[in-house]
Write a protein that holds these residues in place. Structure first.
Motif, PDB file in Angstrom:
ATOM      1  N   ILE A 140     -54.420  25.029  44.035  1.00  0.00           N
ATOM      2  CA  ILE A 140     -55.714  24.384  43.781  1.00  0.00           C
ATOM      3  C   ILE A 140     -56.810  24.882  44.724  1.00  0.00           C
ATOM      4  CG2 ILE A 140     -56.935  22.177  43.910  1.00  0.00           C
ATOM      5  CD1 ILE A 140     -54.582  20.874  42.674  1.00  0.00           C
ATOM      6  N   ILE A 185     -57.075  21.084  37.117  1.00  0.00           N
ATOM      7  CA  ILE A 185     -56.292  19.848  36.995  1.00  0.00           C
ATOM      8  C   ILE A 185     -55.990  19.560  35.527  1.00  0.00           C
ATOM      9  CG2 ILE A 185     -56.344  17.358  37.376  1.00  0.00           C
ATOM     10  CD1 ILE A 185     -56.083  18.727  39.942  1.00  0.00           C
ATOM     11  N   ILE A 205     -62.003  23.374  39.801  1.00  0.00           N
ATOM     12  CA  ILE A 205     -60.880  22.479  40.113  1.00  0.00           C
ATOM     13  C   ILE A 205     -60.661  21.478  38.993  1.00  0.00           C
ATOM     14  CG2 ILE A 205     -60.149  20.610  41.627  1.00  0.00           C
ATOM     15  CD1 ILE A 205     -61.056  22.058  43.932  1.00  0.00           C
ATOM     16  N   GLY A 206     -61.758  20.956  38.430  1.00  0.00           N
ATOM     17  CA  GLY A 206     -61.627  20.014  37.322  1.00  0.00           C
ATOM     18  C   GLY A 206     -60.806  20.607  36.190  1.00  0.00           C
ATOM     19  N   PHE A 207     -61.137  21.853  35.821  1.00  0.00           N
ATOM     20  CA  PHE A 207     -60.389  22.487  34.735  1.00  0.00           C
ATOM     21  C   PHE A 207     -58.959  22.802  35.156  1.00  0.00           C
ATOM     22  CE2 PHE A 207     -64.506  23.071  32.796  1.00  0.00           C
ATOM     23  CZ  PHE A 207     -64.189  22.811  31.476  1.00  0.00           C
ATOM     24  N   ILE A 221     -66.036  23.227  42.361  1.00  0.00           N
ATOM     25  CA  ILE A 221     -65.564  21.895  41.970  1.00  0.00           C
ATOM     26  C   ILE A 221     -65.265  21.861  40.466  1.00  0.00           C
ATOM     27  CG2 ILE A 221     -66.173  19.456  41.834  1.00  0.00           C
ATOM     28  CD1 ILE A 221     -65.915  20.079  44.630  1.00  0.00           C
ATOM     29  N   ALA A 222     -66.155  22.477  39.672  1.00  0.00           N
ATOM     30  CA  ALA A 222     -65.943  22.507  38.227  1.00  0.00           C
ATOM     31  C   ALA A 222     -64.634  23.242  37.913  1.00  0.00           C
ATOM     32  CB  ALA A 222     -67.117  23.186  37.531  1.00  0.00           C
TER      33      ALA A 222
END
Lengths: 167, 272
Positions: A31, A22, A18-20, A15-16
């Protein structure tokens, strides 16, 4: 129980990532693969640390696997390898040690007592060294597979081109 | 008389041809510089920038020599069998990381090489790439906030700490985006963001929300960590681009220092 803990941590590492991803505005088709790579890197790192391998080597192992698979992914999802490797490696960047080191450095400016000073100095140097070596191992882990296959892929493409011309 | 006319005519066509070649190499040179500066400002390593520019130049039938630094590009372009060359220096404007452009230019370079794209097609594609949308702001804020919560989970925080980290990260990123819009110094933007995030997480610690509030405090600034400068710095050093590698490392350290200063300022206010 430990397995479950490692798995949940890996899930969150993805998840972390994916945050970066984005934040870096990656193409939408990449993604899900970035989530997978981030989780896989986390899984390898946390399992290695469970088997009492040091954090530097564990990060290196995770980063190397991410680097190797991101090259496969680059062919599958049609984007350069760094689009996959950098966001998925970033959850392993030693921000916590950098934070501790910076706090230590700031504390060093105001401590008067010699013993406390020495103690803080030792901790600060320890955190700084860990941060630096983890960073280097991450960078090399991501770069080595790229460096190794770069030659190969150039050769391959040349080979393909001559074949096309002959055909 | 007739000979003279013919001579001047051929001379004229020669001149015209030379002029055209000169204009062509100028056009190609400018397009290549544009591509290079877009790559460098959107987070590609030095080696990738060099490789891509050389690949495109080769596809168009030109040879190039390059000097790549962090803030400027220098290019000399020559035609294969001609004496003409064209040199230009171009500034690289820092725009922030954008992997969509890196990916798009990578496709473009292969298209030039394998499908013989013309310069006009390349310019059109570059325009298209520049106008590609970013993710909507709410999506960015939400997902980066989730990333902050994820970091908190990795460091062993519970659900309450994760919520605190989420709120602090979203607020920090929001402040950073606003500061970027107002065109503050980039390090100052990072400082503001770190200050906001730490202040919020620190308030949670102050009022003893959650079991281990210090974990939320430590992880609320991790979204600012300069991952790309630091990783690219190691990649550049490995490739032998020592100068660019050092510049990137220094940039990363400056960002880390700004984060620390933001943290320090917020902690001072809270302990006061």
């Amino acid at each position: 129980m430990i397995l479950l803990d490692i798995l949940s941590k890996s899930f969150w590492a993805g998840i972390a990532a994916i945050g970066f991803a984005i934040l870096f505005n990656v193409p939408r088709r990449t993604i899900f693969s970035i989530w997978g790579l981030g989780a896989l890197g986390g899984l390898i790192k946390f399992s290695a640390m469970y088997f009492e391998i040091g954090i530097v080597l564990a990060s290196f192992m995770g980063a190397t696997v991410i680097g190797i698979i991101s090259i496969k992914m680059a062919h599958l999802r049609k984007s350069p390898p760094l689009v996959f490797s950098i966001p998925s490696v970033i959850p392993m960047v030693p921000g916590f040690f950098a934070y501790k080191m910076m706090l230590g450095l700031i504390a060093l400016t105001s401590i008067e007592n010699t013993d406390a000073y020495l103690q803080t100095l030792i901790e600060t140097v320890n955190n700084g060294a860990k941060m630096m070596f983890i960073l280097i191992s991450l960078g090399i882990g991501v770069a080595i597979p790229m460096l190794l296959t770069r030659k190969e892929s150039i050769k391959k493409s040349k080979f393909n081109k001559t074949k096309k011309v002959v055909a | 008389m007739k000979h003279l006319l013919l001579y001047s005519l051929t001379n004229r066509t020669e001149l015209l041809k030379m002029k055209r070649l000169k204009e062509d190499s100028q056009l190609v040179g400018n397009v290549l510089l544009e591509i290079g500066s877009m790559l460098m400002s959107s987070g590609a390593s030095t080696h990738r920038t060099r490789l891509t520019m050389e690949r495109i130049a080769k596809g168009l039938g030109y040879g190039i020599e390059l000097l790549i630094t962090q803030r400027a590009l220098m290019l000399t372009i020559t035609e294969k069998d001609q004496q003409h060359f064209f040199s230009r220096l171009k500034r690289i404007s820092p725009h922030g990381v954008n992997f969509r452009i890196v990916s798009g230019i990578s496709h473009l370079s292969w298209n030039v090489r394998e499908e013989n794209w013309s310069v006009a097609q390349i310019t059109e594609e570059l325009h298209r790439l520049k106008s590609l949308p970013h993710y909507p702001r709410l999506v960015v804020l939400g997902l980066v906030g989730l990333a902050g919560a994820a970091f908190c989970n990795i460091f062993g925080g519970g659900a309450i700490e994760m919520t605190v980290a989420f709120v602090a990260t979203v607020a920090g990123l929001f402040i950073r985006q606003e500061a970027m819009k107002k065109k503050f110094n980039p390090y100052l933007c990072v400082f503001f963001a770190a200050f906001t995030a730490t202040l919020i997480a620190g308030l949670a610690e102050h009022f003893q929300i959650g079991k281990e509030p210090d974990k939320a405090l430590a992880t609320s600034v991790l979204f600012l960590v300069p991952g790309i400068p630091l990783i690219n710095s190691v990649t550049d050093l490995m490739d032998g681009n020592i100068q660019n590698g050092m510049v990137r490392a220094m940039n990363g350290l400056m960002i880390a220092f700004s984060i620390a200063m933001g943290l320090f300022a917020a902690k001072m206010i809270l302990n006061f």
